[in-house]
Design a protein around this motif. Sequence first.
Motif, PDB file in Angstrom:
ATOM      1  N   VAL A  29     -19.141  -2.553   9.945  1.00 37.21           N
ATOM      2  CA  VAL A  29     -18.684  -3.870  10.387  1.00 37.21           C
ATOM      3  C   VAL A  29     -19.318  -4.234  11.730  1.00 37.21           C
ATOM      4  O   VAL A  29     -19.780  -5.361  11.940  1.00 37.21           O
ATOM      5  N   ILE A  30     -19.356  -3.281  12.641  1.00 37.32           N
ATOM      6  CA  ILE A  30     -19.884  -3.547  13.975  1.00 37.32           C
ATOM      7  C   ILE A  30     -21.365  -3.895  13.926  1.00 37.32           C
ATOM      8  O   ILE A  30     -21.820  -4.884  14.511  1.00 37.32           O
ATOM      9  N   VAL A  31     -22.126  -3.091  13.230  1.00 41.60           N
ATOM     10  CA  VAL A  31     -23.584  -3.232  13.261  1.00 41.60           C
ATOM     11  C   VAL A  31     -24.079  -4.260  12.256  1.00 41.60           C
ATOM     12  O   VAL A  31     -25.011  -5.021  12.532  1.00 41.60           O
ATOM     13  N   ALA A  32     -23.472  -4.319  11.068  1.00 38.35           N
ATOM     14  CA  ALA A  32     -24.040  -5.125   9.988  1.00 38.35           C
ATOM     15  C   ALA A  32     -23.307  -6.430   9.723  1.00 38.35           C
ATOM     16  O   ALA A  32     -23.703  -7.159   8.822  1.00 38.35           O
ATOM     17  N   VAL A 335     -20.071  -9.180  24.281  1.00 40.62           N
ATOM     18  CA  VAL A 335     -20.365  -7.914  23.605  1.00 40.62           C
ATOM     19  C   VAL A 335     -21.475  -8.171  22.590  1.00 40.62           C
ATOM     20  O   VAL A 335     -21.353  -9.041  21.730  1.00 40.62           O
ATOM     21  N   ALA A 336     -22.563  -7.412  22.694  1.00 40.44           N
ATOM     22  CA  ALA A 336     -23.689  -7.565  21.768  1.00 40.44           C
ATOM     23  C   ALA A 336     -24.285  -6.190  21.497  1.00 40.44           C
ATOM     24  O   ALA A 336     -24.019  -5.212  22.219  1.00 40.44           O
ATOM     25  N   LEU A 337     -25.091  -6.113  20.434  1.00 37.38           N
ATOM     26  CA  LEU A 337     -25.735  -4.849  20.067  1.00 37.38           C
ATOM     27  C   LEU A 337     -27.003  -4.650  20.881  1.00 37.38           C
ATOM     28  O   LEU A 337     -27.900  -5.494  20.881  1.00 37.38           O
ATOM     29  N   VAL A 338     -27.055  -3.546  21.574  1.00 41.64           N
ATOM     30  CA  VAL A 338     -28.240  -3.165  22.340  1.00 41.64           C
ATOM     31  C   VAL A 338     -28.709  -1.828  21.791  1.00 41.64           C
ATOM     32  O   VAL A 338     -28.030  -0.813  21.955  1.00 41.64           O
ATOM     33  N   GLY A 339     -29.861  -1.824  21.110  1.00 38.45           N
ATOM     34  CA  GLY A 339     -30.322  -0.599  20.482  1.00 38.45           C
ATOM     35  C   GLY A 339     -29.375  -0.115  19.407  1.00 38.45           C
ATOM     36  O   GLY A 339     -29.251   1.103  19.200  1.00 38.45           O
ATOM     37  N   LYS A 343     -22.421  -3.247  23.586  1.00 41.90           N
ATOM     38  CA  LYS A 343     -22.284  -3.147  25.033  1.00 41.90           C
ATOM     39  C   LYS A 343     -21.772  -4.464  25.595  1.00 41.90           C
ATOM     40  O   LYS A 343     -22.040  -5.526  25.041  1.00 41.90           O
ATOM     41  N   ILE A 344     -21.046  -4.370  26.705  1.00 45.56           N
ATOM     42  CA  ILE A 344     -20.616  -5.569  27.440  1.00 45.56           C
ATOM     43  C   ILE A 344     -21.714  -5.905  28.444  1.00 45.56           C
ATOM     44  O   ILE A 344     -22.141  -5.042  29.228  1.00 45.56           O
ATOM     45  N   LEU A 345     -22.166  -7.138  28.442  1.00 43.71           N
ATOM     46  CA  LEU A 345     -23.335  -7.521  29.224  1.00 43.71           C
ATOM     47  C   LEU A 345     -23.018  -8.679  30.166  1.00 43.71           C
ATOM     48  O   LEU A 345     -22.387  -9.658  29.764  1.00 43.71           O
ATOM     49  N   ASN A 346     -23.463  -8.563  31.410  1.00 46.48           N
ATOM     50  CA  ASN A 346     -23.343  -9.696  32.325  1.00 46.48           C
ATOM     51  C   ASN A 346     -24.557 -10.610  32.181  1.00 46.48           C
ATOM     52  O   ASN A 346     -25.434 -10.374  31.334  1.00 46.48           O
ATOM     53  N   LEU A 347     -24.625 -11.632  32.993  1.00 39.87           N
ATOM     54  CA  LEU A 347     -25.694 -12.619  32.849  1.00 39.87           C
ATOM     55  C   LEU A 347     -27.073 -11.994  33.013  1.00 39.87           C
ATOM     56  O   LEU A 347     -27.971 -12.226  32.196  1.00 39.87           O
ATOM     57  N   LYS A 348     -27.251 -11.204  34.036  1.00 40.12           N
ATOM     58  CA  LYS A 348     -28.578 -10.632  34.274  1.00 40.12           C
ATOM     59  C   LYS A 348     -28.974  -9.680  33.156  1.00 40.12           C
ATOM     60  O   LYS A 348     -30.144  -9.653  32.735  1.00 40.12           O
TER      61      LYS A 348
END
Length: 862
Positions: A29-32, A335-339, A343-348
Amino acid sequence: MEPTPADRIIPINIEDEMRDAYIDYSMSVIVARALPDVRDGLKPVHRRVLYGMYELGLSQTKAYKKSARIVGEVLGKYHPHGDVPVYETLARMAQSWALRYPLIEGQGNFGSIDGDAPAAMRYTEARLVRIAEELIKEINKKTVDFQLNFDASLEEPVVLPAKLPNLLLNGASGIAVGMATNMAPHNLSETLTAIVAYIEDHDITIPALMEYMIAPDFPTGGIIYGYSGVREAFETGRGRILLRGKATVEVSANGKEQIIVTEIPYQVNKAVMIERTAQLVNEKKIEGIADIRDESDKEGMRIVYDLKRDAIAHVVLNNLYKQTQLQSSFSVNNVALVGGRPKILNLKALIVHFVDHRHEVLVRKTTFDLEHAKKKIHLLEGYLIALDHLDKVIALIRSSKDAELAKSALMEAFPLSALQVKAILEMRLQRLTGLERAKIIEEYHQVQKLIDHLLAVLADKPLRMQLIKEELIELKERYGDARRTIVEYEADAFTMEDMIPDTEMVIMISNQGYIKRTPLVDYRLQGRGGVGAKGITTKKDDCTAHLFIATTHQYLLIFTEFGKIYWVKVYTIPETKKATQGKAIQNLINIAPGDQVRSIIQVRDLKDQTYVDQHYVVMSTRQGIIKKTPLRAYATPRANGIHSIVIRAGDSLLDVQLTNGAHHIVLALASGRATQFNEQDVRPMGRVASGIRGITLAHEQDRVIGMACFPTSDWDVLVVSENGYGKRSSLLDYRITKRGGKGVKTMQITEKTGKLVAIHAVKNQDELMIMNQAGLAIRIQVSTLPLIGRATQGVRLIRLGQEDKVVSVARIDMLDEVDGPDHKVRSGVVEMGIAEPLGGQVIEEDLVLREEIEGLDDPIEG
């Protein structure tokens, strides 16, 4: 011997099996399904729809195709799930209110902001928009990895090349297992400018990026109310952004006010919002709305709230913001998929991952172009060799029995590869001309230059970053647009005051401590000498001790006989009809047993430092003591009150007024004398000081009955006696003396007039409100009082019964300016004077007032 069924059973631990199965499911569910890839901002289903449309050739310049055809393509090749989810995905990417930059151009009914579902897929058509093509167009140059589809019969892209940061532009939302994502959309021009700033300085901070990328920009416009949530979301990846619809107040043709809403918060269903608002109006939870209409059309949104004539537009609007979806919040959770990992990501971090992806795509694209160019120049070298030895090449070909022998002969005679020989054999005869030969040579030089450039790009990372920067600038010029969502940086949370109209109220406090407030409009204007109207109901042994006028948003500073001060907001005082008794003041303040209210002032705003620093609190006592203290000493409200003055033995606090430090002060005695001196003669003192002498009493039984403060000398002095007589005299008739004198006569005191009970500073346009012991109140104009000498006894102001006395006098200061034929007064200031039949005191205060003046028909006496 074949195994028995029992032999084929493998015992396992059910806890291990459930754990492994659930982990596999949650990761799927998370990845696909639920989370977008940080590189192209797409979930698998979105990516498959766009790629399927790309393979069908549905570019912006091509004709539309049926949505059913597109859904079938995606289902059959890449996404073997339900057709409804795929079509819903396709439709959402075509909705201008759902995506800031739609990726699909739809033809037909694709739903509405009211929550209407799209038409069936067999009725609608679609094709890609140009921005979507920017996400895909480089995919044929091996810029991204491909993977096998569900049945391993085809390949599909793992990610799209994505020239644009789609995740920042359109955001994303999804619920996975144990986590969720909710990312806001942003403006393309601002986003690309911020990315360019990062490319120019990789050490740039998030606050510096926020100078270019101001805030999210929602497709439905609206207002971002407050900036703290935006800042938190940019810095941490999580934050709560408050959104408001865009509303204006207009006046209709019939003269009624209307609230017009042209934009609503993101993800709000317009029809549901209107329906819920109508329900709240019917339930009387929102008042002041007469009708609600949805006048939206193809030109834009327009929701009309018709207001009742007595409604205050900004109060109604604040109630709509508070109780309906006209104000909502957007909780950012980046929250987005990184590799392949969430991960939780800030603007930068979002910008960094996009630039890294574009850098990788550029390297792979450049490598692909280099390989293609090398193959091209390799063939051109073969052409040139053949052209340089044209006769021999032709002879070898003609002498060969078949193509294979010709290929072998050419490879033996010249340094040619099999690929070059194949190209020479397939070369058309027209390329043997001299002109074609020149073109081949020119093409050879161009390809060589291209190879040199591509090699330079692969060898120089700063050059690659420069190319990405130039590409982003070009995309900004091509697709950039204006911001839709307005940002209100300074915005406070709702308070009770936002829900309450700032209207004028008559505040009454009885001698036994009952308090109430009544709208000023309930008291109609009367002529001088009337009997008044019922203003309060009191017990037999009680009477009105304080009467003054204040607005609902003001602070009341309540001073007691023991010298303590308490703070109360006017709207917290119970509102009742004018003939009711009110409630005990102990319900509002923690007044000590035996203590009682002596004076009250109201102030505009204790949080306004400029206002606080420019005002003083001046106090007077019954024994003639006066004290001046800066307002800032009382600017910090405390529930249990604080000491405001030290009261000497045998004395009590009488009156408190607010000044600017430069007033003329007049103290009046019950014996009919008064003294005037400058406020500068009274030095500022601390909060707990006892004060200095203001006036000398005429005899032991005499007492101070009031204090009037005059901002300028062009005001008049109004005095009122206990038997209902009063007059006004020019302040110039009172000579300025030193503080502490015995004063001069201010009214001729006789048995007919009774003792002096109140003094005020007034102007000709002012009004008076007078109340007697029986609870009757009369409201008259000061202009009905003749301007006479200070030593006269005055004229009758109110008719009293036997044994009745005047107990309170309030001054209503009206501005000269009136509006229209109905003479609606715009605003004013009020001062109060309270007589003391049961102990006595005077109150003075300031406020803003609006009231309709009715005609006067009572002749002036005397």
